[in-house]
Design a protein around this motif. Structure first.
Motif, PDB file in Angstrom:
ATOM      1  N   PHE A  43       0.836  -1.202   0.000  1.00  0.00           N
ATOM      2  CA  PHE A  43       0.000   0.000   0.000  1.00  0.00           C
ATOM      3  C   PHE A  43       0.876   1.258   0.000  1.00  0.00           C
ATOM      4  N   LEU A  44       1.941   1.246   0.823  1.00  0.00           N
ATOM      5  CA  LEU A  44       2.829   2.404   0.893  1.00  0.00           C
ATOM      6  C   LEU A  44       3.513   2.657  -0.447  1.00  0.00           C
ATOM      7  N   VAL A  45       3.960   1.582  -1.090  1.00  0.00           N
ATOM      8  CA  VAL A  45       4.631   1.710  -2.380  1.00  0.00           C
ATOM      9  C   VAL A  45       3.678   2.255  -3.429  1.00  0.00           C
ATOM     10  N   TYR A  46       2.400   1.865  -3.336  1.00  0.00           N
ATOM     11  CA  TYR A  46       1.406   2.388  -4.284  1.00  0.00           C
ATOM     12  C   TYR A  46       1.257   3.902  -4.117  1.00  0.00           C
ATOM     13  N   GLN A  47       1.335   4.382  -2.873  1.00  0.00           N
ATOM     14  CA  GLN A  47       1.178   5.814  -2.627  1.00  0.00           C
ATOM     15  C   GLN A  47       2.395   6.598  -3.115  1.00  0.00           C
TER      16      GLN A  47
END
Length: 341
Positions: A70-74
Motif C-alpha cells: 500500500f505504501l509503495v502504491y502511494q
C-alpha cells in the motif's frame, strides 16, 4: 486501484495515514520518511493478532508485506526506507517457533525503537557534530535545497562551536525546499544568502566548502539525491571546492546505478509549470491557470524527475556515523553491517 488487502488482510489505519501523508508531500526527506514508516510499523505490530494455530513469523511477514504494498502504491520507497523494511522482515523471520505472540511483538517493537534511535537519530546527531568541526571561521558554505542532516550540522557549527561563517542556499524549483533556511529561519538567524539554481556558477566562486544531503549512496560510490545535486557537485569540482556529503549508513545500498534514467521517482508534471512552493505566488504565462496547456498539445509530455546521480569523482568525502570516509569505502561498510546481521 490501490491495494486494499490480500487474502482478507486489511490495511492498518496508521499505514493509510502515513502513506497519504507521504504521497501529498507532507512527509518529505528520506530520514523523515524512514522514521515515520518504522514508527508506524511498531504500532501496526503492536496491534497485530495472529490467526489461531498459525506461525506468527510467517503470517506477520505476509501481513507486513501487504502494508508495504500500500505504501509503495502511494509513493515509491526511498533507499533508506527500503533498507529499513528489509531489516524489519529479517527480524521477523528470526522469530523462533513456539515463542509467545505478545513476547515476540514486544521484542520487535523494542528493536524498531533501537533501530530508529541508533541508525537515524543518533547517527544524525553524530554526523552533525563531526561535520560542524569541518567548518572554520570565515568559511562560505554552499548547500543545495534542504537536508535535515546538513541543517543540523550548520546549526551545531553556529551555536555550539560559535563559528562565524556565511551560508549560501541554492534552491531548485518546483519544491523550493530550502526557502526556510534561505530566509534565516530554522535557527540560522542571518548570514544566509538565498539564490535560485540559475545563479549557481556565479555564487560558487565565493564558496569554500559545499555540504550536500544524500538520499542514498550506491556500492560504486555514486550519490543519489534531489535533482540538480549532480550539477552543484560538478560546478564545485570545476571551481576546486570540496564537496562533503552527509549520509547515514542505513542509506547505503549494495546496488550499482550509473544514471538517473533507469530508476527514478516521477513527480506531478504540473509542478513544472506553476510557481509551486513559493507563498502567494501566481502562475506565470499568458494564461491565468497555467503557463503551458501541455495536455492539449499533441506529442508533448512533461517529465519531472525528482532525483539524479552524482558520480563518485565529484564527492570529496562522506560524513557518516562510522566516521568520515571516501566513496571507495562504501562496500566495506556494507560488508560489515551484513556480517552483523
Amino acid at each position: 486501484k490501490p491495494p486494499s488487502g490480500v487474502a482478507g488482510v486489511e490495511i492498518h489505519p496508521k499505514i493509510k495515514e502515513v502513506g497519504l501523508r507521504m504521497s501529498s508531500m507532507e512527509i518529505v526527506g528520506s530520514n523523515a520518511r524512514a522514521e515515520a514508516v518504522l514508527v508506524t510499523f511498531s504500532k501496526v505490530i503492536a496491534d497485530y493478532t495472529a490467526p489461531p494455530l498459525t506461525d506468527i513469523s510467517r503470517n506477520l511477514t505476509q501481513y507486513v508485506t501487504t502494508q508495504i504494498n500500500f505504501l509503495v502504491y502511494q509513493r515509491p520507497m526511498c533507499i533508506g526506507m527500503g533498507n529499513a523494511i528489509r531489516w524489519l522482515k529479517l527480524q521477523i523471520g528470526k522469530i523462533q517457533p513456539g515463542v509467545n505472540d505478545e513476547e515476540a511483538k514486544g521484542k520487535l517493537v523494542d528493536m524498531i525503537s533501537e533501530y530508529v534511535q541508533e541508525r537515524i537519530t543518533a547517527a544524525g546527531a553524530y554526523i552533525a557534530e563531526a561535520g560542524a568541526y569541518k567548518i572554520q571561521d570565515g568559511d562560505v558554505i554552499l548547500t543545495y535545497g534542504a537536508s535535515s542532516t546538513v541543517e543540523r550540522l550548520l546549526l551545531d557549527a553556529k551555536h555550539k562551536l560559535k563559528r562565524r561563517f556565511r551560508v549560501i542556499v541554492i534552491d531548485p524549483r518546483p519544491q523550493s525546499e530550502g526557502r526556510d533556511l534561505g530566509r534565516g529561519r530554522n535557527g540560522m538567524n542571518g548570514g544566509v544568502t538565498y539564490a535560485p539554481v540559475t545563479a549557481l556558477s556565479f555564487v560558487m566562486r565565493e564558496a569554500s566548502k559545499v555540504f550536500l544531503g544524500a538520499e542514498a549512496f550506491f556500492a560504486n560510490g555514486a550519490m543519489l539525491s534531489r535533482a540538480g545535486t549532480a550539477m552543484v557537485a560538478l560546478a564545485a569540482h570545476s571551481y576546486h571546492v570540496p564537496v562533503i556529503a552527509a549520509c547515514e549508513t542505513y542509506k547505503f545500498s549494495e546496488r550499482i546505478q550509473l544514471d538517473a534514467v533507469v530508476s527514478n521517482e516521477l513527480d506531478t508534471p504540473d509542478a513544472l509549470i506553476f510557481k509551486t512552493g513559493i507563498p502567494d505566488a501566481q502562475p506565470v504565462g499568458p494564461k491565468s491557470d497555467s503557463t503551458l496547456d501541455w495536455r492539449s498539445t499533441p506529442n508533448l509530455r512533461l517529465l519531472n524527475l525528482t532525483q539524479d546521480i552524482t558520480p563518485s569523482v565529484f564527492v570529496t568525502m562522506i560524513i557518516t556515523e562510522v566516521g568520515m570516509i571516501p566513496t571507495t569505502s562504501i562496500p566495506v561498510v556494507l560488508r560489515e553491517y551484513k556480517n552483523q546481521n
